[in-house]
Scaffold this motif. Structure first.
Motif, PDB file in Angstrom:
ATOM      1  N   ARG A   9       0.821  -1.212   0.000  1.00 22.07           N
ATOM      2  CA  ARG A   9       0.000   0.000   0.000  1.00 22.07           C
ATOM      3  C   ARG A   9       0.849   1.254   0.000  1.00 22.07           C
ATOM      4  N   ASP A  10       0.278   2.292  -0.553  1.00 25.42           N
ATOM      5  CA  ASP A  10       0.881   3.623  -0.463  1.00 25.42           C
ATOM      6  C   ASP A  10       0.610   4.135   0.953  1.00 25.42           C
ATOM      7  N   PRO A  11       1.609   4.664   1.641  1.00 21.14           N
ATOM      8  CA  PRO A  11       1.381   5.124   3.018  1.00 21.14           C
ATOM      9  C   PRO A  11       0.379   6.268   3.117  1.00 21.14           C
ATOM     10  N   SER A  12       0.115   6.977   2.015  1.00 17.55           N
ATOM     11  CA  SER A  12      -0.830   8.097   2.072  1.00 17.55           C
ATOM     12  C   SER A  12      -2.289   7.638   1.978  1.00 17.55           C
ATOM     13  N   TRP A  13      -2.551   6.376   1.686  1.00 11.81           N
ATOM     14  CA  TRP A  13      -3.920   5.882   1.572  1.00 11.81           C
ATOM     15  C   TRP A  13      -4.544   5.751   2.952  1.00 11.81           C
ATOM     16  N   HIS A  14      -5.863   5.872   2.968  1.00 21.82           N
ATOM     17  CA  HIS A  14      -6.634   5.683   4.200  1.00 21.82           C
ATOM     18  C   HIS A  14      -6.533   4.222   4.620  1.00 21.82           C
ATOM     19  N   PRO A  15      -6.436   3.939   5.918  1.00 21.44           N
ATOM     20  CA  PRO A  15      -6.305   2.544   6.363  1.00 21.44           C
ATOM     21  C   PRO A  15      -7.497   1.674   6.004  1.00 21.44           C
ATOM     22  N   SER A  16      -8.693   2.235   5.790  1.00 18.59           N
ATOM     23  CA  SER A  16      -9.864   1.436   5.433  1.00 18.59           C
ATOM     24  C   SER A  16     -10.072   1.374   3.925  1.00 18.59           C
ATOM     25  N   GLY A  17      -9.165   1.977   3.163  1.00 15.36           N
ATOM     26  CA  GLY A  17      -9.315   1.991   1.710  1.00 15.36           C
ATOM     27  C   GLY A  17      -8.938   0.662   1.075  1.00 15.36           C
TER      28      GLY A  17
END
Length: 163
Positions: A9-17
């Motif tokens: 995952r990209d670290p900027s994504w929301h954790p629930s995304g």
């Protein structure tokens, strides 16, 4: 969240995304941007390569269809008799009245002219097994061997050596 998801995952994504695209509102299993199991949807048969169909194969199959030209000629003559001079068809079992007056010959309908029959085109011998035919940009026919990819202008016969 599992470690392999965090690494992907990209670290900027929301954790629930979504783990594939990062958008909120759906999970990776329903992601339209991710991988889809097409084999499960369409089956294995959709992903098997099929043998190519060459134009020469199509022409050969068309020539193999037999046409009974004598029966076709009889049907054409029957049709011409029934539709001569635009007259409606007359059933064959209907008796025709014969005129006995002297002007009967003048008023009698003329017999239908014979219908010219088209002769079938000459049938070429089929190409030997493994050979195909195509036309170039000028409309000239050339021949090639499908396995060896050998190309030649002369029509091959069974005795043509393959090198």
């Amino acid at each position: 969240m599992e470690l392999h998801h965090k690494l992907r995952r990209d670290p900027s994504w929301h954790p629930s995304g979504c783990n594939i695209c990062g958008q909120l509102g759906h999970q990776a299993a329903n992601c339209t941007n991710g991988t889809i199991n097409w084999r499960q949807i369409y089956g294995d048969e959709a992903f098997r390569l099929k043998e190519p169909i060459y134009p020469s194969d199509i022409y050969r199959m068309m020539k193999e269809k037999k046409v009974d030209f004598t029966a076709l000629e009889k049907q054409a003559q029957e049709w011409a008799k029934t539709h001569a001079n635009g007259a409606p068809p007359v059933p064959a079992a209907t008796p025709v009245a014969v005129k006995t007056a002297p002007d009967a010959a003048a008023s009698a309908p003329s017999p239908a002219a014979p219908v010219p029959v088209a002769t079938p085109p000459p049938v070429e011998a089929p190409l030997p097994e493994g050979w195909g035919a195509a036309k170039d940009a000028q409309g000239r026919t050339y021949f090639w061997h499908k396995a060896t990819k050998k190309v030649q202008w002369e029509r091959p016969n069974a005795a043509t050596p393959i090198s």
